[in-house]
Design a protein around this motif. Structure first.
Motif, PDB file in Angstrom:
ATOM      1  N   ARG A  80       0.670  -1.138   0.197  1.00 17.38           N
ATOM      2  CA  ARG A  80      -0.135  -0.052   0.057  1.00 17.38           C
ATOM      3  C   ARG A  80       0.865   1.500   0.071  1.00 17.38           C
ATOM      4  O   ARG A  80       0.552   2.520   0.640  1.00 17.38           O
ATOM      5  CB  ARG A  80      -0.872  -0.289   1.046  1.00 17.38           C
ATOM      6  CG  ARG A  80      -1.742  -1.103   0.557  1.00 17.38           C
ATOM      7  CD  ARG A  80      -3.280  -0.718   1.455  1.00 17.38           C
ATOM      8  NE  ARG A  80      -4.533   0.045   0.716  1.00 17.38           N
ATOM      9  CZ  ARG A  80      -4.785  -0.053  -0.517  1.00 17.38           C
ATOM     10  NH1 ARG A  80      -4.980  -1.245  -0.525  1.00 17.38           N
ATOM     11  NH2 ARG A  80      -5.306   0.891  -0.656  1.00 17.38           N
ATOM     12  N   ALA A  83      -0.970   4.609   0.191  1.00 18.47           N
ATOM     13  CA  ALA A  83      -1.961   5.206   1.085  1.00 18.47           C
ATOM     14  C   ALA A  83      -1.397   6.841   1.176  1.00 18.47           C
ATOM     15  O   ALA A  83      -0.450   6.710   1.855  1.00 18.47           O
ATOM     16  CB  ALA A  83      -1.614   3.931   2.163  1.00 18.47           C
ATOM     17  N   ASP A  88      -5.525   4.361   5.520  1.00 18.31           N
ATOM     18  CA  ASP A  88      -6.288   2.956   4.290  1.00 18.31           C
ATOM     19  C   ASP A  88      -5.360   1.855   4.708  1.00 18.31           C
ATOM     20  O   ASP A  88      -5.907   0.771   4.030  1.00 18.31           O
ATOM     21  CB  ASP A  88      -4.875   4.047   3.009  1.00 18.31           C
ATOM     22  CG  ASP A  88      -5.584   4.939   2.558  1.00 18.31           C
ATOM     23  OD1 ASP A  88      -6.672   4.980   2.556  1.00 18.31           O
ATOM     24  OD2 ASP A  88      -4.981   6.050   2.486  1.00 18.31           O
ATOM     25  N   ARG A  91      -8.324  -0.858   5.902  1.00 19.55           N
ATOM     26  CA  ARG A  91      -9.108  -1.054   4.500  1.00 19.55           C
ATOM     27  C   ARG A  91      -9.015  -2.146   4.480  1.00 19.55           C
ATOM     28  O   ARG A  91     -10.817  -3.262   4.295  1.00 19.55           O
ATOM     29  CB  ARG A  91      -8.814  -0.366   3.431  1.00 19.55           C
ATOM     30  CG  ARG A  91      -9.748  -0.447   2.113  1.00 19.55           C
ATOM     31  CD  ARG A  91      -9.407   0.788   0.710  1.00 19.55           C
ATOM     32  NE  ARG A  91      -9.067   1.758   1.238  1.00 19.55           N
ATOM     33  CZ  ARG A  91      -8.470   2.641  -0.209  1.00 19.55           C
ATOM     34  NH1 ARG A  91      -8.502   1.702  -0.830  1.00 19.55           N
ATOM     35  NH2 ARG A  91      -8.928   3.283  -0.116  1.00 19.55           N
ATOM     36  N   GLU A 714      -4.110   2.681  -8.367  1.00 17.13           N
ATOM     37  CA  GLU A 714      -5.431   2.951  -6.894  1.00 17.13           C
ATOM     38  C   GLU A 714      -6.363   4.313  -7.412  1.00 17.13           C
ATOM     39  O   GLU A 714      -6.292   4.484  -8.240  1.00 17.13           O
ATOM     40  CB  GLU A 714      -4.754   3.824  -5.695  1.00 17.13           C
ATOM     41  CG  GLU A 714      -3.628   2.966  -5.053  1.00 17.13           C
ATOM     42  CD  GLU A 714      -4.545   2.450  -3.898  1.00 17.13           C
ATOM     43  OE1 GLU A 714      -4.515   3.383  -3.090  1.00 17.13           O
ATOM     44  OE2 GLU A 714      -2.631   1.887  -3.172  1.00 17.13           O
TER      45      GLU A 714
END
Length: 745
Positions: A80, A83, A88, A91, A714
């Protein structure tokens, strides 16, 4: 497997779980698995060069624990890299959400519908992050840089171990980087660089860390992190209430530095001492329209851990001392009654500019020991000890024009000054019979005290003409309670554990709730605040049933299946929230106990299958929350609750991919589906919450053991959406491309 997670936990009805999950068709009987219950009754996670088959890099200890626990590994954090906010990271965790304020980089964790006011203990290396600042949104913020984190342990619900004082929602512990997170295996030193950049105002997010094993008994770790983000564009597909599709989200910049220093020594045989200092400085803006407040947040966290393991069955001692300070130096520009009116007209000036300082100092510690012995039919591990923490808050404001706030209560009222201590004793016995039966019984006694003072404004018409009369008040309260927990776990088949548990939790009111007072920010035209020193503590009761699955060689040699599943029901008596009340002819805002019992029921699921060349996993959360709206007030005045964040009704996440070229190349994708609930008491002008589905794609290429390149997209569909439980002022980012690299030498 070189992993250590101390403390395990709870359980609940096996038959109820199996029947419910089979009836709803949520999981197949052989793949059931819970994903929830607690983890910071788990000790900090230590991972040494191991890739785990669990969901999001969870170690096998998660699937051996008869309770709702979860973990996020360092590799999952690196995945991530795009992020923007630390929130985040959670999640994909079943039953766990973060209140996402895209203007504020602070993290606010919601576990199974509970958050804020200390209901969830957010910690760095076990040091509580208790900073709170009132506003038109969430109040609790932990400022944490994932770049300095080696893993995240999550424990859902109350616990009879250290970290559980005053907690009913659970514990989230962020373990900072250790030597083995940085140095390559077999090395006595190491340097790790991690960096990500991208589109959509994702300028840079990264860190540089170094570690050295100076001697066999002394290690040093140091790291610095840097984040620089701008105002991103929201998505172009969907509907938004205020910001146009594809437009920039105002005041979503972040300018952040973070740092870590850690020393680990073995000063004598069987003694291990770790000293760490974690810091963070972040600057950002909050507001809407022409008004933006500039915030400068600084966090300091100092932790000392001592472990003594003499090899005796009667002694395994762990001690911790910590100090945390979080402060926000905020500048608020002057406000006009009519932004389009004459700024030089004194009658148009609502209040002048002000500098406001918010701060909290937290001092805490714990001491525990585990004794192991045998009784007829059972091997026993008895853990017992105590913990304590003290919060001291400080708020100060300086107006350009002192006449705007002669009592000084507009900011100190809703962010009151006081102190609150919470602590107690705890014990938990773990009884094991052969390899198939485990019984856990725990109890804790927590006690608290709280002191503070402030100003309350009497209702209109009380002797001050058309104005409200300021009156000083003092608060001095205390209380305590015993809270039991119990778990029964059985292993009928190798690789399958079933458990059932009952837990009670106790959360006394905190400073912000009981000592609330003063005028609303903006002056006498707003409803003032009223204290409530007579608040009753919240009492929670949770019953849960769950299952753990841990199987190797399921379809072929070398593959692995890990899964957790749980069904739970939590009741909270005397839930505390803010409401509108009547005082004479005036309306005031006050924290109250809800008369009706708050009920939270749900199912948490997670599973992960890894065959080496391919993998697929997922998590699911379903929750039904019911809050009463009846509280002590004049009967003719209707209920008006405020500021209750509701976890999404449904949250589903799937993550899968394939590995090529001797597993050096990974190509994968994530799908996240969220069905939000509307929050109770959202401010006027808040965004509407709509169901959304996000699709992310990612890839990584491991050049060798030292260098890995990453890329991701993303929100590839460029969906315009507002995060579930998100702040009212900012929608979420649109499509974002990122590239990054990790190098270890």
């Amino acid at each position: 497997m070189n992993v250590r997670i101390g403390g395990q936990r709870r359980s609940v009805g096996v038959v109820a779980l199996s029947a419910c999950l089979a009836a709803t068709g949520v999981i197949a009987p052989a793949a059931a698995e819970d994903g929830a219950d607690e983890v910071i009754a788990l000790d900090p996670l230590e991972v040494i060069g191991q890739i785990f088959a669990g969901w999001q890099g969870a170690s096998d200890d998660v699937y051996d624990t008869p309770g709702a626990v979860a973990q996020i590994g360092r590799e999952a954090i690196d995945e991530r890299g795009g992020a923007r906010n630390s929130g985040d990271l959670v999640r994909g965790v079943a039953g766990v959400n973060a209140v996402m304020d895209r203007q504020n980089p602070g993290m606010n964790v919601n576990i199974r519908g509970l958050q804020d006011q200390g209901r969830v203990n957010m910690s760095i290396d076990g040091a509580r992050q208790n900073f709170q600042q009132s506003g038109h949104g969430a109040t609790a913020f932990a400022y944490i840089d994932p770049e300095l984190i080696g893993g995240v342990d999550i424990d859902k619900g109350p616990t009879s171990l250290a970290g559980g004082a005053g907690v009913i929602g659970g514990v989230v512990n962020f373990r900072t980087l250790n030597f083995d997170d940085i140095a390559l295996p077999g090395r006595d030193y190491g340097v790790r660089f991690n960096g990500t950049t991208g589109t959509n105002a994702f300028t840079f997010n990264g860190s540089l860390a170094a570690a050295s094993r100076v001697t066999e008994s002394f290690e040093l770790v140091g790291a610095v992190g840097r984040k620089k983000l701008g105002e991103y564009e929201v998505g172009k597909r969907g509907d938004l209430d205020y910001v146009g599709l594809g437009e920039r989200a105002e005041y979503t910049t972040q300018d952040q530095w973070s740092w870590l220093l850690k020393a680990t020594a073995e000063p004598a045989e069987n003694h291990k001492l770790t000293l760490s200092y974690t810091g963070l400085s972040t600057k950002f803006g909050t507001g809407s329209g022409p008004y933006v407040d500039t915030d400068d947040v600084v966090n300091h966290t100092i932790v000392a851990d001592w472990r003594w393991t003499p090899g005796s069955a009667w002694a395994d001692v762990a001690a911790k001392l910590y100090y945390t300070r979080t402060s926000n130096d905020q500048f608020r520009p002057r406000r006009l009654r009519d932004p389009d009116g004459d700024p030089n007209d004194p009658g148009n000036i609502r209040y002048s500019e002000a500098n406001v300082d918010y701060a909290i100092d937290t001092y805490g510690g714990s001491l525990s020991n585990t004794s192991r012995f045998a009784i007829p039919l059972f091997d026993v591990a008895l853990t017992y000890g105590g913990e304590y923490f003290l919060d001291k808050t400080d708020t100060a404001s300086v107006y350009a024009d002192p006449a705007d706030d002669p009592s000084g209560s507009q900011f100190t009222g809703s962010n009151p000054v006081g102190e609150r201590g919470v602590g107690g004793l705890f014990a938990r016995a773990e009884l094991s019979h052969a390899d198939w039966l485990k019984v856990l019984a725990g109890v804790r006694y927590d006690r608290y005290y709280m002191k503070g003072s402030g100003v309350v404004f009497d209702g209109l018409g009380s002797g001050c003409g058309s104005a409200r009369c300021p009156s000083p008040f003092d608060v001095d309260v205390d209380g305590g309670r015993f809270s039991p927990t119990a778990t029964i776990a059985v292993t009928p088949l190798t690789g399958l554990q079933l458990y059932t548990s009952y837990e009670q939790g106790y959360r006394p009111p905190n400073i912000m709730e009981a000592i609330l007072g003063g005028e609303h920010i903006g002056g006498p035209l707003q409803a003032p605040f009223a204290p409530n020193p007579n608040l009753d503590p919240e009492i929670s009761r949770t019953v849960e049933a769950g299952a753990n699955v841990k199987l190797d060689g399921v379809l072929q040699d070398g593959d692995a299946l890990r899964a957790k599943a749980s069904i739970y029901s939590t009741w909270v008596d005397d839930f505390i929230t803010q409401a509108a009340v009547r005082s004479g002819n005036d309306t005031m805002l006050q924290n109250v106990n809800l008369k009706d019992r708050t009920r939270l029921r749900g199912v948490d699921l997670e599973a992960n299958y890894d065959a080496g060349y391919a993998y697929i996993g997922g998590s699911a959360s379903f929750i039904d929350a019911r809050y009463g709206d009846d509280y002590d007030n004049i009967p003719s005045f209707g209920p008006a609750l405020a500021g209750i964040y509701l976890a999404p009704k449904r949250k589903l996440a799937v993550d899968g991919g394939a590995r090529f070229f001797e597993r050096r190349l990974t190509v994968g994708g994530r799908v996240t589906y969220v069905d939000p609930e509307d929050n109770i008491g959202s401010i006027t002008g808040a965004y509407n919450y709509n169901t959304y589905t996000l699709i992310d794609l990612y890839t990584s290429f491991k050049v060798n053991d030292q260098i890995t390149f990453r890329a991701s997209v993303e929100n590839i569909r460029d969906v315009a959406y507002v995060e579930a439980m998100g702040a009212a002022l900012s929608p979420s980012p649109g499509r974002t491309f990122t590239i990054g690299a990790t190098a270890r030498f």
